[in-house]
Design a protein around this motif. Structure first.
Motif, PDB file in Angstrom:
ATOM      1  N   VAL A 110       0.811  -1.090  -0.067  1.00 29.92           N
ATOM      2  CA  VAL A 110      -0.074   0.088  -0.133  1.00 29.92           C
ATOM      3  C   VAL A 110       1.071   1.247  -0.162  1.00 29.92           C
ATOM      4  O   VAL A 110       1.770   1.238   0.694  1.00 29.92           O
ATOM      5  CB  VAL A 110      -0.894  -0.069   1.181  1.00 29.92           C
ATOM      6  N   PHE A 111       0.516   2.161  -1.076  1.00 29.35           N
ATOM      7  CA  PHE A 111       1.528   3.434  -1.096  1.00 29.35           C
ATOM      8  C   PHE A 111       0.499   4.717  -0.924  1.00 29.35           C
ATOM      9  O   PHE A 111      -0.573   4.579  -1.463  1.00 29.35           O
ATOM     10  CB  PHE A 111       2.099   3.462  -2.516  1.00 29.35           C
ATOM     11  N   GLU A 112       1.072   5.711  -0.349  1.00 27.62           N
ATOM     12  CA  GLU A 112       0.064   6.872  -0.337  1.00 27.62           C
ATOM     13  C   GLU A 112       1.402   8.002  -0.582  1.00 27.62           C
ATOM     14  O   GLU A 112       2.293   8.116   0.333  1.00 27.62           O
ATOM     15  CB  GLU A 112      -0.321   7.160   1.006  1.00 27.62           C
ATOM     16  N   ASN A 113       0.969   9.097  -1.608  1.00 28.10           N
ATOM     17  CA  ASN A 113       2.064  10.173  -1.869  1.00 28.10           C
ATOM     18  C   ASN A 113       3.323   9.577  -2.201  1.00 28.10           C
ATOM     19  O   ASN A 113       4.256  10.286  -1.620  1.00 28.10           O
ATOM     20  CB  ASN A 113       1.907  10.843  -0.768  1.00 28.10           C
ATOM     21  N   GLU A 114       3.343   8.627  -2.758  1.00 30.45           N
ATOM     22  CA  GLU A 114       4.642   7.866  -3.413  1.00 30.45           C
ATOM     23  C   GLU A 114       5.373   7.292  -2.023  1.00 30.45           C
ATOM     24  O   GLU A 114       6.747   6.936  -2.352  1.00 30.45           O
ATOM     25  CB  GLU A 114       5.577   8.942  -4.065  1.00 30.45           C
ATOM     26  N   LYS A 115       4.850   7.046  -1.240  1.00 34.47           N
ATOM     27  CA  LYS A 115       5.459   6.415   0.164  1.00 34.47           C
ATOM     28  C   LYS A 115       4.916   4.945   0.346  1.00 34.47           C
ATOM     29  O   LYS A 115       3.719   5.122   0.456  1.00 34.47           O
ATOM     30  CB  LYS A 115       5.669   7.501   1.260  1.00 34.47           C
ATOM     31  N   LEU A 116       5.789   4.213   0.924  1.00 34.48           N
ATOM     32  CA  LEU A 116       5.304   2.955   0.917  1.00 34.48           C
ATOM     33  C   LEU A 116       4.625   2.868   2.568  1.00 34.48           C
ATOM     34  O   LEU A 116       5.051   3.503   3.571  1.00 34.48           O
ATOM     35  CB  LEU A 116       6.319   1.845   1.171  1.00 34.48           C
ATOM     36  N   VAL A 117       3.483   2.355   2.678  1.00 33.06           N
ATOM     37  CA  VAL A 117       2.696   2.521   4.027  1.00 33.06           C
ATOM     38  C   VAL A 117       3.190   1.252   4.761  1.00 33.06           C
ATOM     39  O   VAL A 117       3.376   1.236   5.625  1.00 33.06           O
ATOM     40  CB  VAL A 117       1.094   2.628   3.908  1.00 33.06           C
ATOM     41  N   PHE A 118       2.879   0.144   3.699  1.00 38.35           N
ATOM     42  CA  PHE A 118       3.395  -1.382   4.433  1.00 38.35           C
ATOM     43  C   PHE A 118       3.398  -2.157   3.110  1.00 38.35           C
ATOM     44  O   PHE A 118       2.698  -1.804   2.134  1.00 38.35           O
ATOM     45  CB  PHE A 118       2.507  -1.799   5.422  1.00 38.35           C
ATOM     46  N   GLU A 119       4.196  -3.174   3.360  1.00 42.11           N
ATOM     47  CA  GLU A 119       4.187  -4.146   2.103  1.00 42.11           C
ATOM     48  C   GLU A 119       3.988  -5.614   2.985  1.00 42.11           C
ATOM     49  O   GLU A 119       4.388  -5.646   4.046  1.00 42.11           O
ATOM     50  CB  GLU A 119       5.139  -4.161   1.144  1.00 42.11           C
ATOM     51  N   LYS A 120       3.681  -6.534   2.252  1.00 44.27           N
ATOM     52  CA  LYS A 120       3.632  -7.946   2.642  1.00 44.27           C
ATOM     53  C   LYS A 120       3.750  -9.212   1.790  1.00 44.27           C
ATOM     54  O   LYS A 120       3.012  -8.940   0.643  1.00 44.27           O
ATOM     55  CB  LYS A 120       2.060  -8.253   3.518  1.00 44.27           C
ATOM     56  N   ASN A 121       4.693  -9.785   1.820  1.00 44.98           N
ATOM     57  CA  ASN A 121       4.792 -11.110   1.079  1.00 44.98           C
ATOM     58  C   ASN A 121       3.995 -12.227   1.500  1.00 44.98           C
ATOM     59  O   ASN A 121       4.652 -12.950   2.604  1.00 44.98           O
ATOM     60  CB  ASN A 121       6.172 -11.586   0.743  1.00 44.98           C
ATOM     61  N   ILE A 122       2.708 -12.656   1.424  1.00 40.23           N
ATOM     62  CA  ILE A 122       1.931 -13.617   1.747  1.00 40.23           C
ATOM     63  C   ILE A 122       2.395 -14.935   1.316  1.00 40.23           C
ATOM     64  O   ILE A 122       2.256 -14.956   0.001  1.00 40.23           O
ATOM     65  CB  ILE A 122       0.430 -13.284   1.619  1.00 40.23           C
ATOM     66  N   HIS A 123       3.051 -15.825   1.922  1.00 42.02           N
ATOM     67  CA  HIS A 123       3.269 -17.042   1.460  1.00 42.02           C
ATOM     68  C   HIS A 123       2.230 -18.040   1.578  1.00 42.02           C
ATOM     69  O   HIS A 123       1.414 -18.106   2.593  1.00 42.02           O
ATOM     70  CB  HIS A 123       4.492 -17.710   2.566  1.00 42.02           C
ATOM     71  N   HIS A 124       1.586 -18.922   0.623  1.00 39.26           N
ATOM     72  CA  HIS A 124       0.644 -19.815   0.725  1.00 39.26           C
ATOM     73  C   HIS A 124       1.111 -21.130   0.773  1.00 39.26           C
ATOM     74  O   HIS A 124       2.210 -21.656  -0.021  1.00 39.26           O
ATOM     75  CB  HIS A 124      -0.211 -19.731  -0.564  1.00 39.26           C
ATOM     76  N   ASN A 125       0.560 -21.871   1.379  1.00 38.11           N
ATOM     77  CA  ASN A 125       0.668 -23.620   1.552  1.00 38.11           C
ATOM     78  C   ASN A 125       0.803 -24.178   0.205  1.00 38.11           C
ATOM     79  O   ASN A 125      -0.392 -24.048  -0.464  1.00 38.11           O
ATOM     80  CB  ASN A 125      -0.143 -24.256   2.675  1.00 38.11           C
ATOM     81  N   GLY A 126       1.739 -24.800  -0.224  1.00 41.68           N
ATOM     82  CA  GLY A 126       1.612 -25.208  -1.820  1.00 41.68           C
ATOM     83  C   GLY A 126       0.525 -26.170  -1.974  1.00 41.68           C
ATOM     84  O   GLY A 126      -0.244 -26.308  -2.828  1.00 41.68           O
ATOM     85  N   GLU A 127       0.293 -27.224  -0.788  1.00 43.26           N
ATOM     86  CA  GLU A 127      -0.868 -28.109  -0.855  1.00 43.26           C
ATOM     87  C   GLU A 127      -2.008 -27.388  -1.211  1.00 43.26           C
ATOM     88  O   GLU A 127      -3.171 -27.819  -1.701  1.00 43.26           O
ATOM     89  CB  GLU A 127      -0.821 -29.397   0.169  1.00 43.26           C
ATOM     90  N   GLU A 128      -2.229 -26.444  -0.328  1.00 43.76           N
ATOM     91  CA  GLU A 128      -3.329 -25.949  -0.336  1.00 43.76           C
ATOM     92  C   GLU A 128      -3.676 -25.074  -1.436  1.00 43.76           C
ATOM     93  O   GLU A 128      -5.117 -25.275  -2.057  1.00 43.76           O
ATOM     94  CB  GLU A 128      -3.558 -24.651   0.867  1.00 43.76           C
TER      95      GLU A 128
END
Length: 356
Positions: free
Chosen positions: A20-38
């Motif tokens: 999520v970015f606001e005014n060209e600045k990063l508010v937060f980021e997240k690399n969501i890992h998923h279970n391969g079997e799921e």
């Protein structure tokens, strides 16, 4: 108060990166890992979309971000029809083509997920510089036989973003420069950028060009035909030999470039030779792109995850710095590149194109 948030979505096969970015600045980021079997248990594209959409909503909530603050959503572009460079609003035809694409790629999910989230907030979703950006010159499309034609599939988003970033550092416009841009990751693409257009590039998606950590690159066609008709391999196995289990992985048993460099430091001569051979092939491809630009090259830019490697950069400089100065932009910050395009949309600094 005017909404100003930009949600950026970049799915992988077993992960979903969001920011999520606001005014060209990063508010937060997240690399969501998923279970391969799921993930494997999801039997349709729609199930994948629903699964990942709900997780994104959950992460936004966990980070105390109100989805109603979003102005637009930016998504990575997938395997669409060839398009010119730019930003495109997600529309019904794009949704149809991504849903019914002959080849599934995780990037195809991005615009579909973005569209579903955008509908809940009555805002628009966009993509920017998808991998199918096609600006090839007519002569670059020839292969040597009319049954075959060269096509453009490459790291367009990152290459274009790095080009603009470099241009800004020297107070120039991207459209005024001739650049050779090399993206080195799991796959490798080398583009000849002439005044803002990529007039030639190797098609790294199917393995054309230099070999990479997991792709074989251009292999001898005669030997390839013999192996394909030997009866020893299925079509799937042949494809994996070229894309997925080729390149450094085939030679050294790993596509982890940190491990390869550790082996080199420990005195592994085979690892040293393989990595130098990869750099040699990249260098030859850079040289061919200098020909595409008729020798008028302002700079060579190197980007992608493997651009962090001192060994690789040193070898590339040794092979190609006589062509033009080399600047290095390690990593592939696609979230930032998408957010940059999103900010240009909000500021009315870029024309939004229609996918058709």
């Amino acid at each position: 108060m005017e909404n100003k948030g930009i949600l950026v979505i970049n799915p992988g096969s077993t992960s979903t990166k969001i920011g999520v970015f606001e005014n060209e600045k990063l508010v937060f980021e997240k690399n969501i890992h998923h279970n391969g079997e799921e993930i494997e248990q999801l039997n349709s594209i729609q199930e994948q979309i629903s699964f990942r959409k709900e997780i994104i909503f959950k992460v936004l909530e966990e980070n105390n971000y109100n989805v109603s603050n979003l102005a637009i959503i930016m998504a990575r572009g997938g395997l669409l029809k060839p398009v010119v460079s730019g930003v495109y609003q997600v529309n019904d035809l794009m949704i149809h083509d991504l849903t019914n694409a002959p080849k599934f790629h995780a990037s195809n999910l991005a615009a579909l997920i973005a569209n579903e989230i955008a509908k809940t907030q009555n805002i628009a979703a966009y993509i920017a510089d998808p991998v199918v950006v096609d600006e090839l010159s007519d002569v670059a499309r020839y292969t040597g036989h009319p049954e075959f034609s060269r096509i453009s599939i490459f790291h367009a988003l990152n290459q274009k973003a790095v080009a603009r970033k470099f241009a800004s550092t020297i107070d120039k416009n991207y459209e005024d420069l001739n650049l050779i841009i090399t993206h080195i990751g799991g796959g490798i693409t080398v583009g000849a950028h002439q005044k803002g257009k990529v007039i030639d590039v190797n098609q790294g998606y199917d393995g054309e060009g230099p070999f990479s950590p997991e792709r074989s690159g251009t292999v001898p066609s005669g030997d390839l035909i013999k192996k394909a008709f030997s009866g020893k391999y299925t079509e799937k196995q042949m494809h994996e030999m070229i894309v997925g289990k080729g390149g450094v992985s085939a030679y050294l048993g790993t596509n982890n470039m940190i491990e390869v460099e550790n082996r080199i430091e420990a005195g592994d001569n085979k690892a040293t030779e393989v990595l130098e051979a990869m750099c040699y092939q990249i260098g030859k491809t850079i040289g061919s792109m200098a020909v595409a630009l008729k020798g008028k090259v302002d700079a060579i830019l190197v980007t992608g995850g493997v651009a962090h490697s001192d060994f690789v950069i040193a070898k590339l400089k040794d092979y190609t710095e006589f062509i033009a100065p080399i600047s290095v932009f390690p990593g592939e910050d696609e979230l930032e590149a998408l957010a940059y395009n999103g900010e240009m949309i909000l500021q009315n600094n870029i024309e939004v194109k229609t996918y058709k």
